[in-house]
Design an enzyme around this catalytic site. Structure first.
Site, PDB file in Angstrom:
ATOM      1  N   LYS A  86      75.810  22.955  59.304  1.00 27.62           N
ATOM      2  CA  LYS A  86      74.995  23.020  58.101  1.00 27.62           C
ATOM      3  C   LYS A  86      76.201  23.252  56.993  1.00 27.62           C
ATOM      4  O   LYS A  86      76.397  24.130  56.543  1.00 27.62           O
ATOM      5  CB  LYS A  86      74.034  24.015  58.165  1.00 27.62           C
ATOM      6  CG  LYS A  86      72.924  23.770  57.191  1.00 27.62           C
ATOM      7  CD  LYS A  86      73.185  23.483  55.884  1.00 27.62           C
ATOM      8  CE  LYS A  86      73.151  24.748  55.066  1.00 27.62           C
ATOM      9  NZ  LYS A  86      73.452  24.190  53.443  1.00 27.62           N
TER      10      LYS A  86
ATOM     11  N   GLY B  98      81.062  32.276  53.472  1.00 27.41           N
ATOM     12  CA  GLY B  98      80.170  32.069  52.004  1.00 27.41           C
ATOM     13  C   GLY B  98      80.265  33.434  51.303  1.00 27.41           C
ATOM     14  O   GLY B  98      81.102  34.168  51.495  1.00 27.41           O
TER      15      GLY B  98
ATOM     16  N   THR C 178      78.952  37.055  50.028  1.00 24.30           N
ATOM     17  CA  THR C 178      78.583  38.373  50.582  1.00 24.30           C
ATOM     18  C   THR C 178      77.222  38.589  50.524  1.00 24.30           C
ATOM     19  O   THR C 178      76.471  39.027  51.554  1.00 24.30           O
ATOM     20  CB  THR C 178      79.477  39.334  49.983  1.00 24.30           C
ATOM     21  OG1 THR C 178      80.903  39.183  50.187  1.00 24.30           O
ATOM     22  CG2 THR C 178      79.136  40.726  50.433  1.00 24.30           C
TER      23      THR C 178
ATOM     24  N   GLU D 209      82.663  35.310  57.302  1.00 26.50           N
ATOM     25  CA  GLU D 209      84.014  35.258  56.374  1.00 26.50           C
ATOM     26  C   GLU D 209      83.437  35.174  55.041  1.00 26.50           C
ATOM     27  O   GLU D 209      82.810  34.124  54.514  1.00 26.50           O
ATOM     28  CB  GLU D 209      84.623  33.957  56.671  1.00 26.50           C
ATOM     29  CG  GLU D 209      85.203  33.953  58.316  1.00 26.50           C
ATOM     30  CD  GLU D 209      86.072  34.953  58.546  1.00 26.50           C
ATOM     31  OE1 GLU D 209      86.830  35.586  57.685  1.00 26.50           O
ATOM     32  OE2 GLU D 209      86.547  34.951  59.615  1.00 26.50           O
TER      33      GLU D 209
ATOM     34  N   CYS E 176      88.530  32.213  48.640  1.00 23.40           N
ATOM     35  CA  CYS E 176      88.271  33.610  49.015  1.00 23.40           C
ATOM     36  C   CYS E 176      89.350  34.603  48.982  1.00 23.40           C
ATOM     37  O   CYS E 176      89.148  35.739  48.542  1.00 23.40           O
ATOM     38  CB  CYS E 176      87.532  33.742  50.569  1.00 23.40           C
ATOM     39  SG  CYS E 176      88.647  32.902  51.567  1.00 23.40           S
TER      40      CYS E 176
ATOM     41  N   GLU F 256      84.105  39.207  42.253  1.00 23.82           N
ATOM     42  CA  GLU F 256      84.511  38.073  42.616  1.00 23.82           C
ATOM     43  C   GLU F 256      84.055  36.906  41.504  1.00 23.82           C
ATOM     44  O   GLU F 256      83.073  36.541  41.224  1.00 23.82           O
ATOM     45  CB  GLU F 256      84.243  37.513  43.859  1.00 23.82           C
ATOM     46  CG  GLU F 256      84.757  36.218  44.321  1.00 23.82           C
ATOM     47  CD  GLU F 256      84.214  35.826  45.934  1.00 23.82           C
ATOM     48  OE1 GLU F 256      83.106  35.757  46.138  1.00 23.82           O
ATOM     49  OE2 GLU F 256      85.252  35.551  46.632  1.00 23.82           O
TER      50      GLU F 256
HETATM   51  P1  NAD Z   1      76.940  30.600  49.633  1.00 25.06           P
HETATM   52  O1  NAD Z   1      76.850  31.847  50.390  1.00 25.06           O
HETATM   53  O2  NAD Z   1      76.159  30.232  48.455  1.00 25.06           O
HETATM   54  O3  NAD Z   1      76.652  29.504  50.466  1.00 25.06           O
HETATM   55  C1  NAD Z   1      77.352  29.191  51.516  1.00 25.06           C
HETATM   56  C2  NAD Z   1      76.445  28.320  52.773  1.00 25.06           C
HETATM   57  O4  NAD Z   1      75.459  29.094  53.098  1.00 25.06           O
HETATM   58  C3  NAD Z   1      76.080  26.896  52.147  1.00 25.06           C
HETATM   59  O5  NAD Z   1      75.909  26.270  53.260  1.00 25.06           O
HETATM   60  C4  NAD Z   1      74.656  27.287  51.805  1.00 25.06           C
HETATM   61  O6  NAD Z   1      73.755  26.245  51.829  1.00 25.06           O
HETATM   62  C5  NAD Z   1      74.051  28.248  52.909  1.00 25.06           C
HETATM   63  N1  NAD Z   1      73.267  29.382  52.473  1.00 25.06           N
HETATM   64  C6  NAD Z   1      72.703  29.580  51.311  1.00 25.06           C
HETATM   65  N2  NAD Z   1      71.698  30.603  51.441  1.00 25.06           N
HETATM   66  C7  NAD Z   1      71.561  30.810  52.678  1.00 25.06           C
HETATM   67  C8  NAD Z   1      70.733  31.686  53.397  1.00 25.06           C
HETATM   68  N3  NAD Z   1      69.801  32.238  52.961  1.00 25.06           N
HETATM   69  N4  NAD Z   1      70.693  31.541  54.879  1.00 25.06           N
HETATM   70  C9  NAD Z   1      71.677  30.731  55.457  1.00 25.06           C
HETATM   71  N5  NAD Z   1      72.590  29.968  54.623  1.00 25.06           N
HETATM   72  C10 NAD Z   1      72.344  30.021  53.509  1.00 25.06           C
HETATM   73  O7  NAD Z   1      78.461  30.370  49.286  1.00 25.06           O
HETATM   74  P2  NAD Z   1      79.277  29.502  48.418  1.00 25.06           P
HETATM   75  O8  NAD Z   1      78.823  29.636  47.038  1.00 25.06           O
HETATM   76  O9  NAD Z   1      79.013  28.016  49.149  1.00 25.06           O
HETATM   77  O10 NAD Z   1      80.708  29.683  48.697  1.00 25.06           O
HETATM   78  C11 NAD Z   1      81.495  30.765  48.095  1.00 25.06           C
HETATM   79  C12 NAD Z   1      81.645  31.983  48.577  1.00 25.06           C
HETATM   80  O11 NAD Z   1      82.243  31.474  50.208  1.00 25.06           O
HETATM   81  C13 NAD Z   1      82.434  32.855  47.998  1.00 25.06           C
HETATM   82  O12 NAD Z   1      81.780  34.397  47.810  1.00 25.06           O
HETATM   83  C14 NAD Z   1      83.788  32.759  48.818  1.00 25.06           C
HETATM   84  O13 NAD Z   1      84.619  34.199  48.617  1.00 25.06           O
HETATM   85  C15 NAD Z   1      83.439  32.872  50.278  1.00 25.06           C
HETATM   86  N6  NAD Z   1      84.361  32.245  51.019  1.00 25.06           N
HETATM   87  C16 NAD Z   1      84.912  33.019  52.093  1.00 25.06           C
HETATM   88  C17 NAD Z   1      85.811  32.604  52.882  1.00 25.06           C
HETATM   89  C18 NAD Z   1      86.470  33.530  53.974  1.00 25.06           C
HETATM   90  O14 NAD Z   1      87.345  32.765  54.822  1.00 25.06           O
HETATM   91  N7  NAD Z   1      86.317  34.790  54.011  1.00 25.06           N
HETATM   92  C19 NAD Z   1      86.302  31.279  52.781  1.00 25.06           C
HETATM   93  C20 NAD Z   1      85.732  30.378  51.854  1.00 25.06           C
HETATM   94  C21 NAD Z   1      84.609  30.863  50.920  1.00 25.06           C
END
Ligand code: NAD
Ligand code: MG
Length: 480
Positions: free
Chosen positions: A174, A226, A228, A248, A282, A379
């Site tokens: 996804k 994604g 936190t 992550e 991240c 962040e």
């Molecule tokens: P997000 O959490 O908004 O979305 C990530 C994914 O989750 C997307 O595919 C989204 O459609 C899906 N999603 C959204 N709501 C959901 C739910 N309720 N249930 C299941 N899936 C859901 O994150 P983002 O804005 O796309 O990414 C940025 C974030 O990701 C930042 O906080 C960043 O620090 C983090 N990040 C972490 C790492 C790591 O390795 N630790 C790497 C990259 C990004």
């Protein structure tokens, strides 16, 4: 084709209609992709379940399963330029980064885990029962949902997909709604490689699609990268059938610059480690704790370095910084940056949207930042650097404590020539990766993941093999 989802080896129209994805450099619609609803998720999970239970994939001789992953790595490389351009158009990152980091990283990940397929070992255990052989087997967890973010869509998918397949799991991918295109393309390439139907499934859509997977009673594991906040909702959703969960999540990485540091190297390394992909990383360094004796020099050189960077569309080869991923994300960065001056920080450079068209934001440096300020704690996920300071190296323990004052714990760096300082920081900082005199970089051979609210578990290296397998203990009594 892009409006379809991939279920059981076939591209079928998504039941929820379509969802747009834009080019962040132009704000224009790039493509509409399928919007998978709960019924598509059900179908994809059923296909993955069937492909898991028929055992063809997990019982395939390891050399053959490895061959398919090697072939996929080769196919990614054969399509490297196409994938790099597609990633840049959908995500915004400079095409040089797409080539060197995203596409190369993805291909190398598949090759690395292809190598693992023939090396997944169990152990014999010296149990204290007579005439008893005890051994362990590593078996796949089952049906895995791989939910990915928009910052490095192709590479982060590879971080999950390669070890999941290497260990014999079946998956539902996804991708993030802002950046689905390279994930779709990767699945098309995987289709040519010839994985059995149902082993790889793809549902595009938004958070509701991801939530349907996280709640699904027939999904055995969720691997999520994604925010936190969404990570917490995945933990709640996973409670029904007690899914295995790898998370992550966010970060707010500190960088400690000691008085004896090579400041030019520290500035160059910290710029590389903080504004890569416009800070949408991240592990980006965003809080700089500088010894006060070197503070003015560090701030001046940092501001000089970032303000000289070329902002522009990622497809322009001379671009060093691309746009932010979306209008929504640009607004969020603008709002967080506005709290800087309002709370008393000094804006040294940047601070504003950089163009009328395209979601560009100037690289921004704040000086005189204090620990509790919003820009020092939240962040931002943009090119925003906050310089704090400390008084004396004797207070290293106090600096480490300040750097640890965050809910996150993903990465940290220290710049010093003193091995004692370097190793005290490495020991003292509560984070999943510590870099000494270098920017943060992931490598498939090294564990990646967070302490505290930065996540659960580790990806990469041998730990990803553990994360996608269950250990089975087998007891065999052979006495008469
Ligand atoms: P997000 O959490 O908004 O979305 C990530 C994914 O989750 C997307 O595919 C989204 O459609 C899906 N999603 C959204 N709501 C959901 C739910 N309720 N249930 C299941 N899936 C859901 O994150 P983002 O804005 O796309 O990414 C940025 C974030 O990701 C930042 O906080 C960043 O620090 C983090 N990040 C972490 C790492 C790591 O390795 N630790 C790497 C990259 C990004
Ligand atoms: Mg896009």
């Amino acid at each position: 084709m892009a409006t379809n989802v991939y279920i059981d080896g076939t591209w079928v129209p998504a039941s929820g209609g379509v969802i747009p994805t834009c080019d962040p450099a132009t704000e224009e619609l790039l493509e509409e992709v399928g919007f998978a609803d709960a019924s598509d998720v059900d179908a994809a999970v059923a296909a993955a379940r069937r492909a898991f239970e028929d055992r063809q994939w997990r019982s395939m001789p390891p050399v053959q399963r490895a061959r398919l992953l090697f072939d996929l790595a080769d196919l990614i490389e054969a399509h490297a330029e196409e994938l790099a351009v597609l990633e840049t158009r959908d995500q915004g990152q400079p095409v040089g980064i797409s080539r060197a980091v995203s596409v190369t990283g993805a291909a190398e990940h598949f090759r690395y885990y292809a190598g693992w397929v023939t090396k997944i070992e169990g152990a014999t255990s010296p149990v204290s029962f007579p005439d008893t052989l005890h051994y362990t087997r590593r078996e796949p967890v089952g049906v895995c949902a791989l939910i990915t973010p928009w910052n490095f869509p192709l590479m982060i998918l590879a971080w999950k997909l390669a070890p999941a397949l290497a260990t014999g799991n079946t998956v539902i991918i996804k991708p993030a709604e802002q950046t689905p295109l390279t994930s779709i393309r990767l699945v098309q390439l995987a289709e040519r490689v010839g994985f059995p139907p149902g082993v790889i499934n793809l549902v595009t859509g938004d958070g509701s699609t991801g939530a349907a997977l996280a709640e699904h009673p027939d999904v055995d594991k969720v691997s999520f990268t994604g925010s936190t906040e969404v990570g917490r909702s995945i933990v709640r959703a996973s409670a029904g059938n007690l899914k295995r969960v790898t998370l992550e999540l966010g970060g707010k990485a500190p960088s400690i610059i000691a008085a004896d540091a090579d400041i030019d190297a520290a500035v160059a390394g910290n710029i590389a480690g903080s504004v890569l992909n416009s800070g949408q990383v991240c592990a980006a360094y965003t809080r700089f704790y500088v010894d006060r004796k070197r503070e003015d020099e560090f701030v001046a050189k940092l501001a000089d370095g970032v303000s000289g960077m070329r902002l522009g569309p990622g497809l322009d080869e001379s671009t060093q910084l691309g746009p932010l991923v979306s209008a929504e994300h640009l607004r969020s960065v603008e709002q967080l940056v506005a709290t800087g001056p309002a709370e008393g920080a000094e804006l040294v450079t940047g601070g504003r949207r950089a163009a009328d068209k395209g979601w560009f934001f100037q690289p921004t440096v704040f000086a005189g930042v204090k620990d509790g300020m919003t820009i020092a704690t939240k962040e931002i996920f943009g090119p925003v650097l906050s310089v704090l300071s400390y008084d004396d190296e004797d207070e290293l323990a106090a600096v480490i404590a300040r750097a640890n004052q965050t809910e996150y714990g993903l990465a940290a760096t220290v710049w010093t020539k003193d091995l004692t300082v370097a190793n005290r920081v490495a020991e003292g900082i509560r984070a999943g990766a510590i870099f000494i005199n270098m920017p943060s970089i992931p490598d498939m051979a090294a564990p990646w993941g967070g302490f505290k609210a930065s996540g659960w578990g580790r990806e990469m290296g041998s730990l990803a093999i553990d994360a996608y397998t269950e250990v089975k203990a087998v007891w065999c009594h052979y006495g008469s």
